[in-house]
Design an enzyme around this catalytic site. Sequence first.
Site, PDB file in Angstrom:
ATOM      1  N   TYR A 245       0.797  -1.227   0.000  1.00 53.65           N
ATOM      2  CA  TYR A 245       0.000   0.000   0.000  1.00 53.65           C
ATOM      3  C   TYR A 245       0.831   1.280   0.000  1.00 53.65           C
ATOM      4  O   TYR A 245       0.474   2.241  -0.707  1.00 53.65           O
ATOM      5  CB  TYR A 245      -1.013  -0.024   1.148  1.00 53.65           C
ATOM      6  CG  TYR A 245      -2.216  -0.864   0.813  1.00 53.65           C
ATOM      7  CD1 TYR A 245      -3.295  -0.329   0.125  1.00 53.65           C
ATOM      8  CD2 TYR A 245      -2.266  -2.216   1.148  1.00 53.65           C
ATOM      9  CE1 TYR A 245      -4.398  -1.104  -0.219  1.00 53.65           C
ATOM     10  CE2 TYR A 245      -3.353  -3.005   0.808  1.00 53.65           C
ATOM     11  CZ  TYR A 245      -4.421  -2.442   0.132  1.00 53.65           C
ATOM     12  OH  TYR A 245      -5.502  -3.227  -0.221  1.00 53.65           O
TER      13      TYR A 245
ATOM     14  N   GLU B 177      -8.546  -6.859   4.745  1.00 57.71           N
ATOM     15  CA  GLU B 177      -7.796  -7.957   4.127  1.00 57.71           C
ATOM     16  C   GLU B 177      -7.074  -8.804   5.166  1.00 57.71           C
ATOM     17  O   GLU B 177      -6.946 -10.023   4.991  1.00 57.71           O
ATOM     18  CB  GLU B 177      -6.832  -7.388   3.087  1.00 57.71           C
ATOM     19  CG  GLU B 177      -7.566  -6.874   1.851  1.00 57.71           C
ATOM     20  CD  GLU B 177      -6.743  -5.933   0.994  1.00 57.71           C
ATOM     21  OE1 GLU B 177      -5.494  -5.924   1.147  1.00 57.71           O
ATOM     22  OE2 GLU B 177      -7.332  -5.202   0.178  1.00 57.71           O
TER      23      GLU B 177
ATOM     24  N   ARG C  32      -4.757 -15.461 -12.905  1.00 58.33           N
ATOM     25  CA  ARG C  32      -6.115 -15.376 -13.431  1.00 58.33           C
ATOM     26  C   ARG C  32      -7.078 -15.892 -12.361  1.00 58.33           C
ATOM     27  O   ARG C  32      -6.764 -16.807 -11.607  1.00 58.33           O
ATOM     28  CB  ARG C  32      -6.282 -16.212 -14.706  1.00 58.33           C
ATOM     29  CG  ARG C  32      -5.462 -15.741 -15.888  1.00 58.33           C
ATOM     30  CD  ARG C  32      -5.914 -14.408 -16.434  1.00 58.33           C
ATOM     31  NE  ARG C  32      -5.223 -14.065 -17.671  1.00 58.33           N
ATOM     32  CZ  ARG C  32      -4.042 -13.457 -17.738  1.00 58.33           C
ATOM     33  NH1 ARG C  32      -3.412 -13.132 -16.605  1.00 58.33           N
ATOM     34  NH2 ARG C  32      -3.484 -13.170 -18.906  1.00 58.33           N
TER      35      ARG C  32
ATOM     36  N   PRO D 270     -20.406 -19.695 -12.093  1.00 62.78           N
ATOM     37  CA  PRO D 270     -20.774 -19.560 -10.683  1.00 62.78           C
ATOM     38  C   PRO D 270     -22.237 -19.876 -10.422  1.00 62.78           C
ATOM     39  O   PRO D 270     -22.598 -20.364  -9.346  1.00 62.78           O
ATOM     40  CB  PRO D 270     -20.458 -18.089 -10.368  1.00 62.78           C
ATOM     41  CG  PRO D 270     -20.556 -17.395 -11.680  1.00 62.78           C
ATOM     42  CD  PRO D 270     -20.058 -18.386 -12.690  1.00 62.78           C
TER      43      PRO D 270
END
EC number: 1.14.12.17
Length: 408
Positions: free
Chosen positions: A95, A137, A206, A278
């Site tokens: 960050y 996170e 990916r 999904p």
Amino acid sequence: MLSEKTIGIVKSTAPVLEVKGKEITTHFYKTMFEAHPELLHIFNHANQQKGRQQTALANTVTAAAKYIDQLEVLLPVVKQIAHKHRSLAIKAEHYPIVGEFLLKAIKEVLGDAATEEILQAWAEAYGAIADIFIQVEKEMYEEAEQQKNGWKDFKPFRIVDKVKESQSITSFYLAPADGQGVPSFSPGQYVSLRINIDGETYLQNRQYSLSDSPNEKMYRISVKREDEGTPAGKVSNYLHECEIGYEVEVSAPAGDFVLDFKNRKPAYLISGGVGVTPLLSMLKTIVANDPEQEVTFIHAAKNSNVHAFGEEVKDSVALSNHARNYLLYSEPTSEDKRERKYDQEGYIDQAFLESVVKENDGQFYVCGPVPFIKAVVSELKQLEVKTENIHYEFFGPAINIEEPTPVQ
């Protein structure tokens, strides 16, 4: 807590960010990768080359400027992005690097308009927003590691089976290389694959939706083979050529586009193309665990050549007396027409939805290309479906289809 002065300055930059946002983020990524090429091991190169990542970040930065005094409005977007970050192993130490080059990009693109006062305000605002991401996170990393059979970051998996589902889609069954089990997941979630392709300088990442219902032994992903020679086709073509036994690295399941088990309202699963993956996981989970749940599965494809999972969907629907299945082909082949392999020719439009949607207070899950999602979401709203009952997912960086709703 940000001062009123800082909030006012940041909000005042929103109009210029709407105009210059993508120019800023494009410059940001270019200079950051030049200084820190190791970060190219993390980012999706196809999204970079298409400009999708730059657009997504520009939208996020602009939204942050607009709602800097109501950051809770952005929390759903923060969580969606945080899921992607966790699945790619983006960490707290990244960050400060992002902040440094984002501020430099603002200064270099806006020139004298980016005064020291504006840069200082944005430095404070970025710090506050980064702290939110880091905390969210951190909790996601801990949850992923502490769950049964969980792990942190990436873990070696092997391709244990391959099944061709259509001309362009192949399913890959992935099992941990160490022989252990896999953690469960919420239907609708995805995993990240990290692959070392021969001849490539950087690792390729990916994200692929999990296309089967949860089990404790392996995961299934179903990958569309994109055009060879395109950025998007590099990994998909490589995967399609991989033999059984090939090893890839996989992250723990992530994503917030998930089936709401607590809501007993009828579920409508609406997919276009490879967006079926999904929603197939959701369908199979519903009929296996709650056969009394009403569910309507709607899929749109070009024709039977590229239509995947047709029989699997039919078999799943047959397990429940409360499940329905509709199939639309936009360009049916002569054989499709002769054997009437579909329910309707054309696209999912308002007239079709009016004919199959019994309750506009149900839960609607939509997945497919961005234009498909935009069209379906718009049509559902014409049927007076509430925004909070419409859930959607598309493959790529987080791009908002509509503005967040401010808290009153």
